[in-house]
Write a protein that holds these residues in place. Structure first.
Motif, PDB file in Angstrom:
ATOM      1  N   ALA A  28       3.337  -9.600  83.492  1.00 43.07           N
ATOM      2  CA  ALA A  28       4.610  -9.386  84.187  1.00 43.07           C
ATOM      3  C   ALA A  28       4.591 -10.009  85.578  1.00 43.07           C
ATOM      4  N   THR A  29       3.414 -10.044  86.203  1.00 43.88           N
ATOM      5  CA  THR A  29       3.304 -10.655  87.528  1.00 43.88           C
ATOM      6  C   THR A  29       3.567 -12.150  87.450  1.00 43.88           C
ATOM      7  N   LEU A  30       3.012 -12.796  86.423  1.00 41.16           N
ATOM      8  CA  LEU A  30       3.262 -14.225  86.248  1.00 41.16           C
ATOM      9  C   LEU A  30       4.740 -14.493  85.971  1.00 41.16           C
ATOM     10  N   ARG A  31       5.368 -13.603  85.218  1.00 34.20           N
ATOM     11  CA  ARG A  31       6.802 -13.777  84.963  1.00 34.20           C
ATOM     12  C   ARG A  31       7.608 -13.618  86.253  1.00 34.20           C
ATOM     13  N   LYS A  32       7.162 -12.708  87.121  1.00 28.72           N
ATOM     14  CA  LYS A  32       7.828 -12.528  88.414  1.00 28.72           C
ATOM     15  C   LYS A  32       7.676 -13.778  89.270  1.00 28.72           C
ATOM     16  N   TRP A  33       6.479 -14.362  89.261  1.00 29.79           N
ATOM     17  CA  TRP A  33       6.265 -15.598  90.017  1.00 29.79           C
ATOM     18  C   TRP A  33       7.129 -16.723  89.461  1.00 29.79           C
ATOM     19  N   GLU A  34       7.273 -16.741  88.147  1.00 28.62           N
ATOM     20  CA  GLU A  34       8.115 -17.761  87.524  1.00 28.62           C
ATOM     21  C   GLU A  34       9.569 -17.587  87.956  1.00 28.62           C
ATOM     22  N   ALA A  35      10.042 -16.350  87.980  1.00 30.20           N
ATOM     23  CA  ALA A  35      11.422 -16.083  88.393  1.00 30.20           C
ATOM     24  C   ALA A  35      11.662 -16.519  89.836  1.00 30.20           C
ATOM     25  N   ALA A  36      10.601 -16.454  90.648  1.00 37.54           N
ATOM     26  CA  ALA A  36      10.713 -16.866  92.050  1.00 37.54           C
ATOM     27  C   ALA A  36      10.530 -18.372  92.224  1.00 37.54           C
ATOM     28  N   GLY A  37      10.275 -19.088  91.116  1.00 37.10           N
ATOM     29  CA  GLY A  37      10.107 -20.535  91.186  1.00 37.10           C
ATOM     30  C   GLY A  37       8.731 -20.985  91.615  1.00 37.10           C
ATOM     31  N   LEU A  38       7.759 -20.070  91.639  1.00 34.58           N
ATOM     32  CA  LEU A  38       6.418 -20.412  92.114  1.00 34.58           C
ATOM     33  C   LEU A  38       5.561 -21.046  91.025  1.00 34.58           C
ATOM     34  N   VAL A  39       5.809 -20.697  89.783  1.00 39.45           N
ATOM     35  CA  VAL A  39       5.168 -21.365  88.648  1.00 39.45           C
ATOM     36  C   VAL A  39       6.275 -21.759  87.677  1.00 39.45           C
ATOM     37  N   ARG A  40       6.067 -22.876  86.975  1.00 39.66           N
ATOM     38  CA  ARG A  40       7.126 -23.397  86.105  1.00 39.66           C
ATOM     39  C   ARG A  40       6.547 -23.822  84.753  1.00 39.66           C
TER      40      ARG A  40
END
Length: 228
Positions: free
Chosen positions: A131-143
């Motif tokens: 879920a943390t990685l998904r949160k980072w993805e939502a913030a545009g930090l990982v794609r």
């Protein structure tokens, strides 16, 4: 005393500084001309010395506080400016530490050969929840891209690099919105090596700012001594 000429300023600029409370109020001759003294010279020199290290707004506020005889307030403004410099130094140190750790991890990955990763294994490697990685993805930090068949997230080497960098900075206490510009810079540079040059420049600017603060402190002290 011709303050404008001595400091390469316009006459109007000196008047504006006086009206803003940066300089003490000048006495006037019978014909209305301002009379500037060595005290005004010290005040102007202090202000101009404070600007490079503290910025125009803080330098103005410091001199205005001194003009109001609120010297403790002026010192507090200087202290707060030094605290911001310290914060910037700590931020730089955290970024440098993150990059060193990331470079070592990347070297290990290159030696072993890299295969794209799914969210579960990457989360386990980082010690975070998916879920943390998904949160980072939502913030545009990982794609990560999506597998066209399964729809699973697929993390390529650059995605893993970004995730590790975000993780390192989060461990240092940095909020996602503060991490985003750095990630953008890494992507724009195409890797970590160009960013290391940018960090060297950043360190140099912080050192220049610190020395400018020292010069500003000396000039401010000289003005305070003149005030008595």
């Amino acid at each position: 005393m011709d303050l404008a000429r001595r400091h390469g300023l316009s006459t109007q600029a000196v008047r504006n500084y006086e009206e803003a409370g940066i300089l003490p109020t000048a006495e006037r001759t019978s014909s209305g001309y301002r009379v500037y003294t060595p005290l005004h010279e010290r005040a102007l020199a202090a202000f101009l010395a404070l600007v490079p290290g503290h910025g125009h707004a803080t330098a103005t506020a410091v001199m205005q506080a001194v003009s109001r005889d609120a010297v403790d307030e002026a010192f507090q403004l200087v202290d707060e400016s030094h605290a911001r410099l310290l914060h910037d130094r700590r931020t730089l140190r955290a970024v440098e530490d993150a990059l060193r750790g990331l470079t070592a991890e990347s070297a290990g990955a290159d030696a072993a050969g890299f295969r794209p990763m799914f969210i579960g294994p990457l989360a386990e490697e980082l010690g975070v929840r998916p879920a943390t990685l998904r949160k980072w993805e939502a913030a545009g930090l990982v794609r990560p891209r999506r597998d066209p068949v399964t729809g699973y997230r697929v993390y390529e080497p650059s995605d893993v690099r970004d995730a590790h960098l975000v993780h390192q900075l989060r461990r240092g206490g940095y909020l996602l919105e503060r991490i985003a510009p750095l990630i953008t810079q890494v992507r724009t540079a195409g890797g970590l090596e160009p960013l290391e040059g940018a960090l060297r420049d950043w360190r140099g600017r912080l050192s220049d700012r610190g020395r400018a603060m020292l010069r500003g402190a000396a000039a401010l002290d000289a003005y305070l001594v003149e005030l008595g």
